[in-house]
Design a protein around this motif. Sequence first.
Motif, PDB file in Angstrom:
ATOM      1  N   THR A   1       0.830  -1.203   0.000  1.00 40.95           N
ATOM      2  CA  THR A   1       0.000   0.000   0.000  1.00 40.95           C
ATOM      3  C   THR A   1       0.867   1.257   0.000  1.00 40.95           C
ATOM      4  O   THR A   1       2.004   1.245   0.486  1.00 40.95           O
ATOM      5  CB  THR A   1      -0.933   0.032   1.217  1.00 40.95           C
TER       6      THR A   1
ATOM      7  N   ASP B   1       0.978   5.243   1.141  1.00 37.89           N
ATOM      8  CA  ASP B   1       0.369   6.204   2.069  1.00 37.89           C
ATOM      9  C   ASP B   1       0.396   7.637   1.552  1.00 37.89           C
ATOM     10  O   ASP B   1      -0.408   8.468   1.983  1.00 37.89           O
ATOM     11  CB  ASP B   1       1.091   6.159   3.422  1.00 37.89           C
TER      12      ASP B   1
ATOM     13  N   ARG C   1      -3.186   0.831  -5.229  1.00 36.20           N
ATOM     14  CA  ARG C   1      -2.285   0.661  -4.082  1.00 36.20           C
ATOM     15  C   ARG C   1      -2.493   1.700  -2.992  1.00 36.20           C
ATOM     16  O   ARG C   1      -1.905   1.582  -1.903  1.00 36.20           O
ATOM     17  CB  ARG C   1      -0.827   0.738  -4.556  1.00 36.20           C
TER      18      ARG C   1
ATOM     19  N   SER D   1      -3.674   3.599   0.108  1.00 38.43           N
ATOM     20  CA  SER D   1      -4.346   3.229   1.350  1.00 38.43           C
ATOM     21  C   SER D   1      -5.511   4.178   1.599  1.00 38.43           C
ATOM     22  O   SER D   1      -5.507   5.313   1.110  1.00 38.43           O
ATOM     23  CB  SER D   1      -3.366   3.286   2.523  1.00 38.43           C
TER      24      SER D   1
ATOM     25  N   CYS E   1      -9.499   0.774   0.264  1.00 38.55           N
ATOM     26  CA  CYS E   1      -8.415   0.161  -0.514  1.00 38.55           C
ATOM     27  C   CYS E   1      -8.884  -1.142  -1.132  1.00 38.55           C
ATOM     28  O   CYS E   1      -9.547  -1.955  -0.485  1.00 38.55           O
ATOM     29  CB  CYS E   1      -7.208  -0.090   0.385  1.00 38.55           C
ATOM     30  N   CYS E   2      -8.545  -1.368  -2.382  1.00 36.70           N
ATOM     31  CA  CYS E   2      -8.717  -2.635  -3.096  1.00 36.70           C
ATOM     32  C   CYS E   2     -10.113  -3.220  -2.899  1.00 36.70           C
ATOM     33  O   CYS E   2     -10.236  -4.379  -2.508  1.00 36.70           O
ATOM     34  CB  CYS E   2      -7.677  -3.627  -2.662  1.00 36.70           C
TER      35      CYS E   2
END
Length: 234
Positions: A160, A162, A183, A185, A233-234
């Motif tokens: 991830t 930031d 990717r 976060s 995320c994701c």
Amino acid sequence: MNSLTEGLVADTLDKLHRDAEACDREHIEAMMAVIEVPGGSPEQAIAGMLAQELVDYRRVYRDYAANFLAVSPKYGRFLYAIARACKARRVVEFGTSMGISTIYLAAALRDNGGGHLIGSELEGAKVARARANLAAAGLDDLVEIREGDALETLKDVDGTVDLLLLDGAFSLYLPVLKMIEPRLSPGAAILGENAFDPAYQDYVRKPANGYLSRALALDEGRGNEFTVRTARCC
């Protein structure tokens, strides 16, 4: 106390900002001359640069291989503060240049307890100088600079992210963001320095795309955009 106030980092940044001001003075004066011609405007100058980049952004930035094109000390301190505030451990930077912004971000990682910064820079000579500058600041152990086109070098960013700094070819901000997007976060900070591309602005300012964004009232005229990733995320 923090890494920006004393020691190798502070001394290195002080020298680099002086070098950048001296090196880029003629470039800045030339840009101002374009803006100040009768009928000229910053918007027209920026539109012209975007048009040139769309033809061949590699050639455009090859012409600036000797220029720092650096962030200001004020903006550098802002980068450091945001990286500290979001407790960044993994940072990606598009457009390392001579490494001034990289030093601010890596200093924040050091003061956060460690981490990893992946940078991308098109010009090999700039990569060498950035690495030397990071070593002089004692921060090279935190940074990996990948040489080449960011659309290739940043394809395989694992884990991830930031914080993402976009400070390269204006026309690549949106493609690079979309590439890194999976990717990011939740709550990741995205900082666009010279984020002039209308397509980029439209994308990050549309909440449906998973962002909250606004122009940043810092170094006005340089197109600074501050964005937060609001989507999960994701």
